[in-house]
Design an enzyme around this catalytic site. Structure first.
Site, PDB file in Angstrom:
ATOM      1  N   ASP A  47     105.478  27.369 114.281  1.00  0.00           N
ATOM      2  CA  ASP A  47     104.251  27.922 114.865  1.00  0.00           C
ATOM      3  C   ASP A  47     104.492  29.359 115.332  1.00  0.00           C
ATOM      4  O   ASP A  47     105.316  29.597 116.222  1.00  0.00           O
ATOM      5  CB  ASP A  47     103.843  27.053 116.061  1.00  0.00           C
ATOM      6  CG  ASP A  47     102.542  27.528 116.684  1.00  0.00           C
ATOM      7  OD1 ASP A  47     101.502  26.924 116.394  1.00  0.00           O
ATOM      8  OD2 ASP A  47     102.570  28.512 117.467  1.00  0.00           O
ATOM      9  N   TYR A  52     103.084  37.471 118.527  1.00  0.00           N
ATOM     10  CA  TYR A  52     104.521  37.291 118.762  1.00  0.00           C
ATOM     11  C   TYR A  52     105.371  38.354 118.055  1.00  0.00           C
ATOM     12  O   TYR A  52     106.564  38.474 118.336  1.00  0.00           O
ATOM     13  CB  TYR A  52     105.001  35.901 118.308  1.00  0.00           C
ATOM     14  CG  TYR A  52     104.263  34.720 118.864  1.00  0.00           C
ATOM     15  CD1 TYR A  52     103.350  34.837 119.914  1.00  0.00           C
ATOM     16  CD2 TYR A  52     104.475  33.439 118.332  1.00  0.00           C
ATOM     17  CE1 TYR A  52     102.663  33.737 120.400  1.00  0.00           C
ATOM     18  CE2 TYR A  52     103.799  32.340 118.818  1.00  0.00           C
ATOM     19  CZ  TYR A  52     102.889  32.490 119.847  1.00  0.00           C
ATOM     20  OH  TYR A  52     102.214  31.385 120.311  1.00  0.00           O
ATOM     21  N   LYS A  77      98.281  32.889 114.094  1.00  0.00           N
ATOM     22  CA  LYS A  77      97.063  32.977 114.925  1.00  0.00           C
ATOM     23  C   LYS A  77      96.491  34.388 114.938  1.00  0.00           C
ATOM     24  O   LYS A  77      97.227  35.378 114.874  1.00  0.00           O
ATOM     25  CB  LYS A  77      97.371  32.550 116.365  1.00  0.00           C
ATOM     26  CG  LYS A  77      98.147  31.261 116.475  1.00  0.00           C
ATOM     27  CD  LYS A  77      98.298  30.759 117.886  1.00  0.00           C
ATOM     28  CE  LYS A  77      99.328  29.643 117.948  1.00  0.00           C
ATOM     29  NZ  LYS A  77     100.726  30.110 118.037  1.00  0.00           N
ATOM     30  N   HIS A 110      93.479  32.585 118.462  1.00  0.00           N
ATOM     31  CA  HIS A 110      94.498  32.440 119.509  1.00  0.00           C
ATOM     32  C   HIS A 110      93.899  32.163 120.889  1.00  0.00           C
ATOM     33  O   HIS A 110      94.384  31.308 121.630  1.00  0.00           O
ATOM     34  CB  HIS A 110      95.373  33.706 119.535  1.00  0.00           C
ATOM     35  CG  HIS A 110      96.727  33.482 120.114  1.00  0.00           C
ATOM     36  ND1 HIS A 110      97.811  34.211 119.736  1.00  0.00           N
ATOM     37  CD2 HIS A 110      97.175  32.615 121.048  1.00  0.00           C
ATOM     38  CE1 HIS A 110      98.880  33.809 120.413  1.00  0.00           C
ATOM     39  NE2 HIS A 110      98.517  32.845 121.217  1.00  0.00           N
TER      40      HIS A 110
END
Ligand code: A2P
Length: 276
Positions: A47, A52, A77, A110
């Site tokens: 994930d 990120y 996301k 998200h």
């Protein structure tokens, strides 16, 4: 031990346990190594998210693992800034380029962006129609967000991924999602390192009965309530331990005790307070 999976409402299988990757490594090399060790010890569900900033090393680790692409479930996301700028297709294309793995299994919104829930979902539906995302869903959406989207959706969200662990049990949300064939996923299922969840005596005592750690008990509790869990660990031993939860079962009394830890406490931001 074979990984348990559950079916999404569009017929796609998702492994019940995956690897969370938010801040999993300081450098791309750290991230790459963490993903390679996770795949080595048996993870088949990774994930990530545009936020990120680790899609490149994750994609590289997946490509170089030697594991067939179709055997690994990959989520990424859509970040809220791209929603605010009305650049959803561009954001998706960027993630696809950075990952460079052909398709994603699951693309999630998200965080909810005020005033844009339904228009964002329309964009997600177009991405789903392109077949470059095998499933689409939501993250950090509360009941009222879900209701607003479900009223207008042509394609049902498959997943809602939220912070969930014994300090924030969210039975209402889990029940609502089950009633609407949406799979709940738990991020920070171990309560992150910001909460002393794993020090709870109740969890230690339950674990002792089965020869399991508090972390394994908490992950098992998620799976048994039908919630997919994505604990993060960059450490090979802990990655392996977190997968080793498919050989024991909690009793109804164990579950009740674990539920009693609920204090509606989030380590992360409340979805109504995110500043988009
Ligand atoms: P580490 O990477 O050193 O294993 P999150 O809440 O974002 O999923 O993060 C989980 C946190 O808990 C990480 O800091 C991770 O650190 C740690 N962790 C993961 N698995 C375990 C485990 N089995 N026991 C204790 N801590 C764990």
């Amino acid at each position: 031990m074979k990984m348990e999976c559950t079916l999404l409402n569009n017929g796609i299988e998702i492994p019940m346990l995956g690897l969370g990757t938010y801040k999993i490594g300081k450098t791309d090399e750290d991230v790459y190594n963490a993903i390679r060790t996770a795949l080595d010890v048996g993870y088949r569900h990774i994930d990530t998210a545009a936020l990120y900033a680790n899609e490149v090393p994750i994609g590289k680790a997946i490509r170089e693992s030697g594991i067939p692409r179709e055997d690994i479930f990959v989520t990424t996301k859509l970040w809220g800034n791209d929603v605010v700028k009305d650049e959803v297709p561009q954001a998706f294309d960027r993630s696809m380029q950075l990952l460079n793995i052909g398709y994603v299994d699951l693309y999630l919104v998200h965080w909810p962006v005020k005033g844009k829930l339904v228009s964002t979902w329309r964009e997600m539906e177009k991405i789903y129609a392109s077949d470059k995302a095998k499933a689409i869903g939501l993250s950090n959406h509360l009941l009222h967000h879900l209701e607003e989207i479900l009223d207008e959706a042509n394609v049902l969200p498959t997943v809602n991924q939220v912070e969930m662990h014994p300090y924030v049990v969210l039975d209402d949300l889990v029940d609502f999602c089950a009633d609407n064939t949406i799979v709940c996923e738990a991020w920070s299922p171990l309560g992150s390192n910001k909460a002393p969840l794993l020090e709870e005596k109740i969890l230690k005592e339950i674990g002792e009965k089965y020869g399991k750690s508090p972390a394994q008990v908490v992950l098992r509790w998620n799976i048994e309530r039908g919630v997919v869990a994505i604990p993060k660990s960059s450490n090979k031993e802990r990655q392996a331990a977190n997968l080793n939860i498919f050989d024991f079962k909690l009793t109804p009394e164990d579950v009740q005790l674990i539920n009693s830890l609920d204090k509606n406490y989030r380590t992360g931001i409340h979805p109504d307070e995110i500043g988009f």
